[in-house]
Design a protein around this motif. Sequence first.
Motif, PDB file in Angstrom:
ATOM      1  N   GLU A  67      -7.907  -6.605 -11.739  1.00 43.43           N
ATOM      2  CA  GLU A  67      -8.721  -6.663 -12.953  1.00 43.43           C
ATOM      3  C   GLU A  67      -9.682  -5.490 -12.997  1.00 43.43           C
ATOM      4  O   GLU A  67     -10.014  -4.895 -11.968  1.00 43.43           O
ATOM      5  CB  GLU A  67      -9.487  -7.981 -13.040  1.00 43.43           C
ATOM      6  N   TYR A  68     -10.111  -5.209 -14.205  1.00 43.14           N
ATOM      7  CA  TYR A  68     -11.140  -4.195 -14.437  1.00 43.14           C
ATOM      8  C   TYR A  68     -12.160  -4.822 -15.376  1.00 43.14           C
ATOM      9  O   TYR A  68     -11.798  -5.338 -16.430  1.00 43.14           O
ATOM     10  CB  TYR A  68     -10.542  -2.944 -15.080  1.00 43.14           C
ATOM     11  N   TRP A  96     -10.142  -0.681 -10.298  1.00 43.12           N
ATOM     12  CA  TRP A  96      -9.502  -1.985 -10.449  1.00 43.12           C
ATOM     13  C   TRP A  96      -9.613  -2.733  -9.128  1.00 43.12           C
ATOM     14  O   TRP A  96      -9.501  -2.140  -8.051  1.00 43.12           O
ATOM     15  CB  TRP A  96      -8.038  -1.818 -10.840  1.00 43.12           C
ATOM     16  N   THR A  97      -9.818  -4.048  -9.192  1.00 38.28           N
ATOM     17  CA  THR A  97      -9.971  -4.859  -7.989  1.00 38.28           C
ATOM     18  C   THR A  97      -9.031  -6.059  -8.020  1.00 38.28           C
ATOM     19  O   THR A  97      -8.665  -6.554  -9.090  1.00 38.28           O
ATOM     20  CB  THR A  97     -11.426  -5.363  -7.827  1.00 38.28           C
ATOM     21  N   SER A  98      -8.683  -6.535  -6.847  1.00 32.25           N
ATOM     22  CA  SER A  98      -7.782  -7.675  -6.736  1.00 32.25           C
ATOM     23  C   SER A  98      -8.484  -8.963  -7.161  1.00 32.25           C
ATOM     24  O   SER A  98      -9.659  -9.177  -6.859  1.00 32.25           O
ATOM     25  CB  SER A  98      -7.300  -7.821  -5.299  1.00 32.25           C
ATOM     26  N   PRO A 115       0.800  -1.228   0.000  1.00 32.17           N
ATOM     27  CA  PRO A 115       0.000   0.000   0.000  1.00 32.17           C
ATOM     28  C   PRO A 115       0.834   1.281   0.000  1.00 32.17           C
ATOM     29  O   PRO A 115       0.328   2.347  -0.340  1.00 32.17           O
ATOM     30  CB  PRO A 115      -0.836  -0.103   1.280  1.00 32.17           C
ATOM     31  N   ALA A 116       2.109   1.200   0.367  1.00 31.72           N
ATOM     32  CA  ALA A 116       2.968   2.384   0.370  1.00 31.72           C
ATOM     33  C   ALA A 116       3.418   2.773  -1.051  1.00 31.72           C
ATOM     34  O   ALA A 116       3.896   3.878  -1.264  1.00 31.72           O
ATOM     35  CB  ALA A 116       4.193   2.148   1.248  1.00 31.72           C
ATOM     36  N   VAL A 117       3.238   1.870  -1.998  1.00 29.69           N
ATOM     37  CA  VAL A 117       3.626   2.146  -3.381  1.00 29.69           C
ATOM     38  C   VAL A 117       2.461   2.839  -4.077  1.00 29.69           C
ATOM     39  O   VAL A 117       1.305   2.419  -3.955  1.00 29.69           O
ATOM     40  CB  VAL A 117       4.015   0.824  -4.101  1.00 29.69           C
ATOM     41  N   ARG A 173      -6.713   1.062  -7.737  1.00 31.02           N
ATOM     42  CA  ARG A 173      -7.928   0.803  -6.952  1.00 31.02           C
ATOM     43  C   ARG A 173      -8.876   2.005  -6.980  1.00 31.02           C
ATOM     44  O   ARG A 173     -10.088   1.845  -7.073  1.00 31.02           O
ATOM     45  CB  ARG A 173      -7.547   0.421  -5.525  1.00 31.02           C
ATOM     46  N   HIS A 174      -8.317   3.194  -6.913  1.00 30.19           N
ATOM     47  CA  HIS A 174      -9.128   4.415  -6.981  1.00 30.19           C
ATOM     48  C   HIS A 174      -9.879   4.492  -8.319  1.00 30.19           C
ATOM     49  O   HIS A 174     -10.975   5.064  -8.386  1.00 30.19           O
ATOM     50  CB  HIS A 174      -8.227   5.641  -6.806  1.00 30.19           C
TER      51      HIS A 174
END
Length: 155
Positions: free
Chosen positions: A147-148, A132-134, A119-121, A128-129
Amino acid sequence: MRIIRYRHARPDDVATCIVIRGQTRENAIAEATLNALGITRESWAQGVADGALPGVVAEADGRIAGYCFGDAQSGEIVVLALLPAFEGAGVGKTLLARVMQLLQDQGHTRLFLGCNSDPAVRSHGFYRHLGWTSTGEVDGYGDEVLEYRFSSLSA
């Protein structure tokens, strides 16, 4: 404020894209490393020329400032790279959106990419904003696969 011009990538853009890839703030990759992965100026330029790697470049003052490429066959976003001076101005978002549209126009309803799971990258939150989802998967490089999926309304 700089004027940014977007256009379809051409094979002769590849040499500059490779240089920029080594100058990004996070996840910079040198040309020698790309070559070791089988990504050469010649192979990349051929993919652009034959349509296998559709891409868009962003130009400022007549020079490439960033780019995004996708894989026409698989629907993967293979790279999004931007010079640090152009971060935070919407250039990356626009490049990504334009390549996503190219791939959607080719019939893809699902796109995917590999993204750092830390999350720091910056890329972690960026994608995600944008929706896109894991997938819960990890690719061969140790990156989380996101994926989107295009809604039926956007088709």
